[in-house]
Each structure stands twice: as structure tokens, then as C-alpha cells.
Scaffold this active site. Structure first.
Site, PDB file in Angstrom:
ATOM      1  N   MET A 104       0.840  -1.200   0.000  1.00  0.00           N
ATOM      2  CA  MET A 104       0.000   0.000   0.000  1.00  0.00           C
ATOM      3  C   MET A 104       0.880   1.257   0.000  1.00  0.00           C
ATOM      4  O   MET A 104       0.421   2.343   0.373  1.00  0.00           O
ATOM      5  CB  MET A 104      -0.940  -0.011   1.207  1.00  0.00           C
ATOM      6  CG  MET A 104      -1.877  -1.221   1.189  1.00  0.00           C
ATOM      7  SD  MET A 104      -3.422  -0.942   2.051  1.00  0.00           S
ATOM      8  CE  MET A 104      -2.832  -0.644   3.705  1.00  0.00           C
TER       9      MET A 104
ATOM     10  N   HIS B 217       9.417  -2.974   3.468  1.00  0.00           N
ATOM     11  CA  HIS B 217       9.090  -3.163   2.047  1.00  0.00           C
ATOM     12  C   HIS B 217      10.355  -3.511   1.251  1.00  0.00           C
ATOM     13  O   HIS B 217      10.347  -4.394   0.396  1.00  0.00           O
ATOM     14  CB  HIS B 217       8.464  -1.886   1.468  1.00  0.00           C
ATOM     15  CG  HIS B 217       7.140  -1.515   2.062  1.00  0.00           C
ATOM     16  ND1 HIS B 217       7.012  -0.516   3.002  1.00  0.00           N
ATOM     17  CD2 HIS B 217       5.897  -2.012   1.850  1.00  0.00           C
ATOM     18  CE1 HIS B 217       5.735  -0.419   3.342  1.00  0.00           C
ATOM     19  NE2 HIS B 217       5.035  -1.298   2.669  1.00  0.00           N
TER      20      HIS B 217
ATOM     21  N   HIS C 256       9.169   1.592   3.508  1.00  0.00           N
ATOM     22  CA  HIS C 256      10.211   1.644   4.538  1.00  0.00           C
ATOM     23  C   HIS C 256      11.084   0.410   4.334  1.00  0.00           C
ATOM     24  O   HIS C 256      10.892  -0.330   3.353  1.00  0.00           O
ATOM     25  CB  HIS C 256       9.590   1.703   5.945  1.00  0.00           C
ATOM     26  CG  HIS C 256       8.521   0.669   6.192  1.00  0.00           C
ATOM     27  ND1 HIS C 256       8.790  -0.681   6.198  1.00  0.00           N
ATOM     28  CD2 HIS C 256       7.185   0.783   6.393  1.00  0.00           C
ATOM     29  CE1 HIS C 256       7.673  -1.347   6.430  1.00  0.00           C
ATOM     30  NE2 HIS C 256       6.671  -0.485   6.539  1.00  0.00           N
TER      31      HIS C 256
HETATM   32  P1  AMP Z   1       1.736  -2.636   3.521  1.00  0.00           P
HETATM   33  O1  AMP Z   1       2.253  -1.718   2.460  1.00  0.00           O
HETATM   34  O2  AMP Z   1       1.797  -2.055   4.899  1.00  0.00           O
HETATM   35  O3  AMP Z   1       0.407  -3.249   3.170  1.00  0.00           O
HETATM   36  O4  AMP Z   1       2.761  -3.839   3.579  1.00  0.00           O
HETATM   37  C1  AMP Z   1       3.137  -4.541   2.422  1.00  0.00           C
HETATM   38  C2  AMP Z   1       3.854  -5.791   2.830  1.00  0.00           C
HETATM   39  O5  AMP Z   1       4.995  -5.438   3.600  1.00  0.00           O
HETATM   40  C3  AMP Z   1       3.002  -6.716   3.706  1.00  0.00           C
HETATM   41  O6  AMP Z   1       3.190  -8.059   3.294  1.00  0.00           O
HETATM   42  C4  AMP Z   1       3.551  -6.488   5.079  1.00  0.00           C
HETATM   43  O7  AMP Z   1       3.429  -7.617   5.927  1.00  0.00           O
HETATM   44  C5  AMP Z   1       5.004  -6.211   4.778  1.00  0.00           C
HETATM   45  N1  AMP Z   1       5.625  -5.462   5.888  1.00  0.00           N
HETATM   46  C6  AMP Z   1       5.141  -4.361   6.508  1.00  0.00           C
HETATM   47  N2  AMP Z   1       5.955  -3.989   7.513  1.00  0.00           N
HETATM   48  C7  AMP Z   1       6.980  -4.879   7.529  1.00  0.00           C
HETATM   49  C8  AMP Z   1       8.152  -5.037   8.334  1.00  0.00           C
HETATM   50  N3  AMP Z   1       8.430  -4.201   9.333  1.00  0.00           N
HETATM   51  N4  AMP Z   1       8.969  -6.072   8.058  1.00  0.00           N
HETATM   52  C9  AMP Z   1       8.693  -6.941   7.051  1.00  0.00           C
HETATM   53  N5  AMP Z   1       7.614  -6.834   6.249  1.00  0.00           N
HETATM   54  C10 AMP Z   1       6.769  -5.828   6.486  1.00  0.00           C
END
Ligand code: AMP
Length: 252
Positions: A22, A29, A26
Site C-alpha cells: 500500500m 518493504h 520503509h
Molecule cells: P503494507 O504496504 O503495509 O500493506 O505492507 C506490504 C507488505 O509489507 C506486507 O506483506 C507487510 O506484511 C510487509 N511489511 C510491513 N511492515 C513490515 C516489516 N516491518 N517487516 C517486514 N515486512 C513488512
């Protein structure tokens, strides 16, 4: 790197790894991008703030967005294609993937995993990846997606990447930018409480007692295949944070 805005423009190819996101990238990602880069000929990152998975309208409005920065990060990590559609729910959209996988995160966020499961199946169908990458940070999301892939016979291999943390232990999250310095200090109580519960006879009780005044939505032991994780959600001011730690086994 190509930036693709519509399904029609997106090409499919064998040897593709997909990282659904989304945005507001950071180092968590980045770790997913690198894992995908290491194992696939072609890496597609989807960037779509999925309204269907937000259970609080205020959270959707306040969700951080910075596409220019995200594209620069993706390019620097060697991503081949960023799929950043304006919309993925055509007018009249009426079909949802509802997961009966249980857990405290699902109970705590009604409708959330319906939105997650639906968007992920759509992305699998659009991108046709051989592998898709998810973070352990969202442990129940992994359980829902693994079950979806098995139950609906989706030909994709799910890969799980360990949680990336700041040096002091706080799990990286796009929502962390919404924490004031004082809130960020308090938020540290979450990872510390989980850490304190490692090896304890009653990890849930130990973590709860170690939360240092943080109000938990839940603290639970979650079974993820052969692995067991201790997962918790807390509120720090108006920001909801989740984290988990591996108690037993290995998440593959
Ligand atoms: P998001 O953009 O927040 O939907 O996250 C995208 C992907 O990144 C999802 O599969 C999350 O589980 C993963 N993700 C988010 N934060 C972390 C983190 N700190 N360490 C590893 N993967 C992460």
C-alpha cells in the site's frame, strides 16, 4: 522500471515475483523487494491503498502517501514494474473473498481480511506471479493468504519475510510516521513486551504484564502452520500498531 496504471497495460510473464503493498515504503518493504529480486526474473510491486481493507474511515484518510518517493525506492531496489492503478473496484463490484480463518486480528477488525483476501486474489489473477511475498509482521494476513491459496487452488507460492525493525526493536510500519516522539517512545513497549514473553511459561500473561501501560486490543498465541507466534495489537494515541514474535517453529 515501468510504472503501469491499468490492468490492460500490465504484461504477464513466467518467473514473476509479486510484492503487494500500500506504498509509504520503509525498510520492511525493501526487504520484500530484495527477497523477490533474489528469486525471480521479474519483480512486480503493486502499489494500491486498498479502501476495502480499512475498517476505520479516519485511518484510510490519514494513510501516508508519497508516490514519487515510493517509485524512487522501488527503482533503487531493482524492481521491474510498479503496478499503481487508480482503481481496482469497477462500478458494480459485487464479489468478495470471505475467509473463515479465525484469530484476534480478524475479530478486532471486522471486514479487514475480506478486503485483504479479495485484493490479493485480484492481484494474483492480474499479475499471475509464480511467487508472492508477504511480511511476517502481518502474521494473520499470512495465515489468511496461505489458506486462500490452498482453498481456491491458486497457482502461486507464498513466501514470508521476517519482520524488519528499527535499531531499538520497534517493528517498521507505514503508520509509524503518525506517531509523535512521545508516542514513539511509548510504542516501544509493544516489541519489548513480546520480547519479554519469549520463553515464559505463559507468554500471553507475561506480555500483557510487560506492556508498560499500553492498552492492548489483544495479545494471543497464533498458530501459523507448524509455527507458533505471540501476536499483539495496541493503540498509541490514535494509531493502532501490531507486532508478533516467533515462539516456536519456523515460518516458511
Ligand atoms: P503494507 O504496504 O503495509 O500493506 O505492507 C506490504 C507488505 O509489507 C506486507 O506483506 C507487510 O506484511 C510487509 N511489511 C510491513 N511492515 C513490515 C516489516 N516491518 N517487516 C517486514 N515486512 C513488512
Amino acid at each position: 522500471m515501468k510504472v503501469v496504471r491499468t490492468i490492460d497495460e500490465l504484461e504477464t510473464a513466467p518467473g514473476t515475483g509479486l510484492v503487494p503493498t500500500m506504498g509509504a515504503f520503509h525498510d520492511g518493504h525493501r526487504a520484500l523487494f530484495r527477497a523477490a529480486r533474489a528469486e525471480n526474473e521479474r519483480v512486480v510491486v503493486s502499489l494500491f491503498v486498498n479502501p476495502a481493507q480499512f475498517d476505520e474511515p479516519g485511518d484510510l484518510e490519514a494513510y501516508p502517501r508519497d508516490e514519487a518517493r515510493d517509485l524512487a525506492i522501488a527503482e533503487a531496489e531493482g524492481v521491474d514494474v510498479v503496478f499503481a492503478p487508480a482503481e481496482l473496484y469497477p462500478k458494480g463490484f459485487a464479489t468478495w473473498v470471505v475467509s473463515d480463518v479465525t484469530g484476534a486480528e480478524a475479530d478486532s477488525r471486522p471486514g479487514h481480511f475480506r478486503g485483504v483476501a479479495t485484493i490479493c486474489l485480484k492481484l494474483f489473477n492480474i499479475v499471475r506471479p509464480e511467487r508472492a511475498y508477504f511480511g511476517q509482521k502481518d502474521a494473520q494476513q499470512v495465515a489468511v493468504i496461505r489458506r486462500l491459496v490452498r482453498d481456491l487452488d491458486v497457482a502461486v507460492e507464498i513466501r514470508v519475510v521476517p519482520t524488519v525493525r528499527d535499531a531499538d526493536g520497534l517493528a517498521l510500519s507505514s503508520r509509524n510516521v503518525r506517531l509523535s516522539p512521545e508516542e514513539r517512545d511509548r510504542a516501544l513497549g509493544l516489541s519489548r513486551a513480546l520480547e519479554a514473553a519469549l520463553g515464559a511459561p505463559d507468554p500471553v500473561a507475561t506480555a500483557r504484564a510487560a506492556l508498560n501501560g499500553l492498552e492492548p486490543d489483544y495479545v494471543e498465541v497464533l498458530h501459523l502452520g507448524d509455527a507458533m507466534v505471540l501476536a499483539a495489537a495496541v493503540r498509541v494515541g490514535s494509531t493502532r500498531l501490531i507486532d508478533n514474535i516467533l515462539l516456536e517453529g519456523e515460518i516458511r
